[in-house]
Every structure is written in C-alpha cells, then in structure tokens.
Design an enzyme around this catalytic site. Structure first.
Site, PDB file in Angstrom:
ATOM      1  N   HIS A  14       0.840  -1.128  -0.012  1.00 21.65           N
ATOM      2  CA  HIS A  14      -0.168  -0.032  -0.195  1.00 21.65           C
ATOM      3  C   HIS A  14       0.983   1.265  -0.010  1.00 21.65           C
ATOM      4  O   HIS A  14       1.572   1.666   1.153  1.00 21.65           O
ATOM      5  CB  HIS A  14      -0.881   0.121   1.148  1.00 21.65           C
ATOM      6  CG  HIS A  14      -1.806   1.106   1.335  1.00 21.65           C
ATOM      7  ND1 HIS A  14      -3.114   1.329   1.484  1.00 21.65           N
ATOM      8  CD2 HIS A  14      -1.395   2.519   1.138  1.00 21.65           C
ATOM      9  CE1 HIS A  14      -3.837   2.185   1.563  1.00 21.65           C
ATOM     10  NE2 HIS A  14      -2.750   3.083   1.230  1.00 21.65           N
ATOM     11  N   LEU A  17       2.377   7.016  -4.717  1.00 24.15           N
ATOM     12  CA  LEU A  17       3.436   7.694  -5.350  1.00 24.15           C
ATOM     13  C   LEU A  17       3.207   8.800  -5.933  1.00 24.15           C
ATOM     14  O   LEU A  17       4.158   9.593  -6.354  1.00 24.15           O
ATOM     15  CB  LEU A  17       4.013   6.612  -6.535  1.00 24.15           C
ATOM     16  CG  LEU A  17       4.369   5.171  -5.986  1.00 24.15           C
ATOM     17  CD1 LEU A  17       4.683   4.253  -7.459  1.00 24.15           C
ATOM     18  CD2 LEU A  17       5.743   5.309  -5.143  1.00 24.15           C
ATOM     19  N   ARG A  18       1.925   9.117  -5.917  1.00 23.44           N
ATOM     20  CA  ARG A  18       1.250  10.446  -6.613  1.00 23.44           C
ATOM     21  C   ARG A  18       1.905  10.571  -8.038  1.00 23.44           C
ATOM     22  O   ARG A  18       1.817   9.511  -8.859  1.00 23.44           O
ATOM     23  CB  ARG A  18       2.261  11.730  -5.808  1.00 23.44           C
ATOM     24  CG  ARG A  18       1.888  11.855  -4.355  1.00 23.44           C
ATOM     25  CD  ARG A  18       0.392  11.767  -4.054  1.00 23.44           C
ATOM     26  NE  ARG A  18       0.382  12.018  -2.350  1.00 23.44           N
ATOM     27  CZ  ARG A  18      -0.497  11.438  -1.484  1.00 23.44           C
ATOM     28  NH1 ARG A  18      -1.909  10.790  -2.201  1.00 23.44           N
ATOM     29  NH2 ARG A  18      -0.798  11.889  -0.440  1.00 23.44           N
ATOM     30  N   ASN A  42      -5.886   6.874  -6.316  1.00 17.82           N
ATOM     31  CA  ASN A  42      -6.622   8.276  -5.941  1.00 17.82           C
ATOM     32  C   ASN A  42      -5.775   9.394  -6.423  1.00 17.82           C
ATOM     33  O   ASN A  42      -5.526  10.423  -5.741  1.00 17.82           O
ATOM     34  CB  ASN A  42      -6.859   8.288  -4.432  1.00 17.82           C
ATOM     35  CG  ASN A  42      -5.547   8.080  -3.681  1.00 17.82           C
ATOM     36  OD1 ASN A  42      -4.524   7.715  -3.860  1.00 17.82           O
ATOM     37  ND2 ASN A  42      -5.775   9.092  -2.288  1.00 17.82           N
ATOM     38  N   HIS A 137     -10.332   0.689   2.210  1.00 11.24           N
ATOM     39  CA  HIS A 137     -10.082   2.030   3.571  1.00 11.24           C
ATOM     40  C   HIS A 137     -11.509   2.083   4.236  1.00 11.24           C
ATOM     41  O   HIS A 137     -12.426   2.349   3.854  1.00 11.24           O
ATOM     42  CB  HIS A 137     -10.213   3.330   2.772  1.00 11.24           C
ATOM     43  CG  HIS A 137     -10.099   4.437   3.678  1.00 11.24           C
ATOM     44  ND1 HIS A 137      -8.531   5.380   3.697  1.00 11.24           N
ATOM     45  CD2 HIS A 137     -10.729   5.077   4.589  1.00 11.24           C
ATOM     46  CE1 HIS A 137      -8.715   6.086   4.671  1.00 11.24           C
ATOM     47  NE2 HIS A 137      -9.687   5.843   5.409  1.00 11.24           N
ATOM     48  N   HIS A 175      -4.437  -0.393   5.991  1.00  9.19           N
ATOM     49  CA  HIS A 175      -3.876   0.369   7.134  1.00  9.19           C
ATOM     50  C   HIS A 175      -4.849   0.314   8.584  1.00  9.19           C
ATOM     51  O   HIS A 175      -5.176   1.283   8.811  1.00  9.19           O
ATOM     52  CB  HIS A 175      -3.541   1.859   6.809  1.00  9.19           C
ATOM     53  CG  HIS A 175      -4.553   2.400   6.011  1.00  9.19           C
ATOM     54  ND1 HIS A 175      -6.081   2.304   6.241  1.00  9.19           N
ATOM     55  CD2 HIS A 175      -4.730   3.086   4.728  1.00  9.19           C
ATOM     56  CE1 HIS A 175      -6.767   2.838   5.320  1.00  9.19           C
ATOM     57  NE2 HIS A 175      -5.916   3.307   4.292  1.00  9.19           N
ATOM     58  N   ASP A 248       1.395   2.797   3.455  1.00  4.34           N
ATOM     59  CA  ASP A 248       0.407   3.878   3.484  1.00  4.34           C
ATOM     60  C   ASP A 248       1.280   5.381   3.172  1.00  4.34           C
ATOM     61  O   ASP A 248       0.948   6.390   3.599  1.00  4.34           O
ATOM     62  CB  ASP A 248      -0.609   4.065   4.306  1.00  4.34           C
ATOM     63  CG  ASP A 248      -1.582   5.226   3.923  1.00  4.34           C
ATOM     64  OD1 ASP A 248      -1.612   5.195   2.617  1.00  4.34           O
ATOM     65  OD2 ASP A 248      -2.386   5.490   5.009  1.00  4.34           O
ATOM     66  N   HIS A 252       2.713  14.761   0.994  1.00  5.07           N
ATOM     67  CA  HIS A 252       2.146  15.955   0.764  1.00  5.07           C
ATOM     68  C   HIS A 252       3.136  17.052   0.797  1.00  5.07           C
ATOM     69  O   HIS A 252       4.074  17.057   1.839  1.00  5.07           O
ATOM     70  CB  HIS A 252       0.873  16.312   1.611  1.00  5.07           C
ATOM     71  CG  HIS A 252      -0.325  15.585   1.494  1.00  5.07           C
ATOM     72  ND1 HIS A 252      -1.307  15.612   0.353  1.00  5.07           N
ATOM     73  CD2 HIS A 252      -0.592  14.507   2.173  1.00  5.07           C
ATOM     74  CE1 HIS A 252      -2.207  14.731   0.506  1.00  5.07           C
ATOM     75  NE2 HIS A 252      -1.810  13.839   1.726  1.00  5.07           N
ATOM     76  N   ALA A 264      -3.910  15.026   4.948  1.00  4.84           N
ATOM     77  CA  ALA A 264      -3.519  13.795   5.966  1.00  4.84           C
ATOM     78  C   ALA A 264      -2.709  12.936   5.203  1.00  4.84           C
ATOM     79  O   ALA A 264      -2.789  12.403   3.873  1.00  4.84           O
ATOM     80  CB  ALA A 264      -4.931  12.905   6.086  1.00  4.84           C
TER      81      ALA A 264
END
Length: 348
Positions: A14, A17-18, A42, A137, A175, A248, A252, A264
């Site tokens: 999990h 990597l953006r 996401n 999730h 997670h 996870d 950011h 988050a």
C-alpha cells in the site's frame, strides 16, 4: 543481539506515489527497498479502468532509477459506476492486481468514491469470479460519527456484510489502526488480510497532540490511543500470515501539511524498512520481520516471493529535515531525528 539483519527483499502492499514531477522522487524512494508495490489509484482524476492504469504505470516505470527492477502493481479506483466488464478487462491486463474501495470523502482525493456499498456489488461479484482482491479503506464518513470511531463503525456496518456475502473474495483491510480491526481480521476467514503501517506501530495520538499539534503525524485513518497501538504491534509480530507490510506512505508538500487545514498523510517510504525494524525491535521480534515484510503479502496475493535480499545494519543516522517532492519539498516521518537501523545500499 545481532547488528545485521538480512531479509528477502520486501514489498509494499500500500503506497501512494502521486504523479507528475513528484514521481522522480517517490519512485526512487520506494524502489530503494521494495521489489514491488501496490500503487494507490486516488489521483485527480482517479485511475478507474485498465487504460488509465496502464498510462499511470508507464509514468511510474519511466521514473524508475537506472537498472531498477521495481514493479508497480496497479489498482483500480472503484466508483458507483464500476462495471463487471471493467473488472474483467483489468484482470486480463496482467498489471492490475486489485481494486480499491474508498468510501466517498474518507481520505485524500476520495470524492469520486463509493456512496453506498451496495452500488459496487456487481463489481465485487466479478472480482470474486476472476480472483481480484478488494482493498478497503475502512472508515464510515457520516458527520455524526467521531473520527476515532470510524474504523470500528465500518466493520460493524459494512465489512462483516461484504465478507459474508462474498465468501470467495479476497479482502485486504488496509492500514488498520484499532484492536477491533486486528481482532476482526484474525477471526475472519483465510481470504481476509490486513496491512499495517510503520507509523501506526510506532506512534499513537499522544505523539500527534500532546505538547502541540504535530501535523506530520496527521494521517487517515487517524492515530488512535496507545492500547490500539499495542494491539497492532501484537498483530504485526504474531507471525500470523494475515498481517503484512503496507506503508501507506502518502506525501504532501510541506505547505499543504503545515496549514490551518492540513492534509492527511505521512511520508515514510524513504526509510520504511528501517522504521518497521525499530517497531519490531521494540517487541524483541526482529525474527518475525521477514515474514511480515517479505512473505505474507505475496503469499496472500498469490504472487511469487522475491528471491534477492536486503541487509539492514544497526547504525544510527539522522533522517533528513526535508526531501524533494516535485517542485516542492516534503517533511518525512521522523524528520531530523535519529534512526537506529540503516539499509545497506547495493555494493556497500
């Protein structure tokens, strides 16, 4: 007490990597340690089908360090409109390995997520048929439910029902953050597993809130009280193959974390296995780390274990205060602090 620890190369089940310029940093950090990683979908817009997954996969592969064999394992983002045909096409691709349930509004970029679990039953039936795991999730998002209770509430309202209705569907409760979740997974059938992050093993909500708010500990699901932290440690070091590594790691930019309304996510990929080693050492359970990090995950997914190895040495080093993150910087977990284990780089 040994000062060296050699493991089969671990995988991360999990990771975030953006996208875009950030991949030049995040992919290298992950590839340093992990052979494979389950890559969260996401993005904006999210990865909803095999074509979008392939395009994202190619961007990740292009960002790999020279000679790296790091393999991104792609994931579909489930929506209320995901069809059985899209699931079958994704499975046939060979590079999509799971589909992710984000309850709408539960976490970063989850606004396109599922509004009612029943809306994805057709997709879940197809996933059970073709052998594609469901990644969950596990939090309800109703405003009246306390943020610290949302995981337990999700189990009671939704997850039990999904597991009972689809008995052949592999489910990864991602997670997990509570003793309730660990107990649910232990007692569930063999097709239910869970990932546990390093930060939920090392920290609890006191670390985030006592003596001032520390935004770089803020993640979702949120850190819980210390009794839940202890329950997670119990699960991780138990040797139970239902529990395996999932960082996870969720970067950011600094300005998005150090804000009046901060994002988050904790960035741990740069030193993930070192952080897990510290957690396992707290329990005198370094002998259980290889199972958790390198064996249980591929076994659950039905994939071969890695064959090469990594070595950790007991050596103190200072974590960087910040790391490059595309056009910005990211403050990693444990920034500026001393870590006690260090990964030996190839050839060291």
């Amino acid at each position: 007490m040994s000062d060296r620890l050699t493991l089969l190369r671990p995988d991360d089940w999990h990771i975030h990597l953006r996208d875009g310029a950030a991949l030049a940093n995040t992919v290298g950090d992950a590839a340093r340690t992990f052979g494979r990683a389950i890559v969260m979908p996401n993005l904006v817009p999210p990865v909803r089908n095999a074509a979008e997954a392939d395009a994202y996969r190619q961007r990740i592969l292009a960002a790999r360090p020279a000679a790296s064999r790091f393999e991104p394992l792609m994931v579909l983002y489930l929506t209320d409109r995901t069809s059985a045909e899209e699931i079958r096409t994704a499975k046939a691709s060979g590079f999509v390995h799971a589909a992710k349930l984000y309850p709408a509004g539960a976490t970063t970029n989850s606004d396109s997520g599922v509004t009612r679990i029943d809306n994805i039953f057709e997709a879940l039936e197809a996933m059970a048929e073709v052998g594609m795991p469901l990644l969950v999730h596990g939090e309800v998002t109703r405003a009246e439910v306390d943020v610290f209770d949302r995981e337990k509430q999700f189990i009671d309202e939704h997850l039990r029902r999904v597991v009972e209705r689809f008995p052949t569907l592999k489910v990864v409760f991602e997670h997990i953050t509570t003793g309730d979740a660990a107990q649910f997974v232990r007692e569930a059938p063999a097709n239910v597993g869970a990932t546990i992050t390093a930060h939920h093993l090392l920290y609890n909500r006191n670390h985030m809130l006592v003596g001032g708010i520390r935004p770089h500990f803020y993640c979702l699901p949120i850190l819980k009280r210390n009794t839940h932290q202890e329950a997670l440690l119990d699960a991780a070091v138990s040797g139970n193959p239902k529990f395996f590594l999932g960082t996870d790691s969720a970067p950011h930019a600094r300005h998005a974390k150090e804000a009046a309304c901060g994002c988050a996510g904790c960035y741990s990929a740069y030193a993930a296995i070192e952080l897990y080693a510290e957690a396992f050492e707290q329990r005198n359970a370094l002998d259980k780390l290889e199972g958790f990090a390198s064996l249980h995950g591929p076994d659950f997914y039905g994939l071969p274990r890695n064959t090469d190895r990594i070595t950790l040495v007991r050596e103190e080093w200072q974590a960087p205060a910040s790391l490059p993150f595309g056009d910005f910087d990211v403050v990693p977990l444990r920034a500026g602090e001393t870590l006690r284990w260090k990964l030996l780089e190839a050839g060291a």
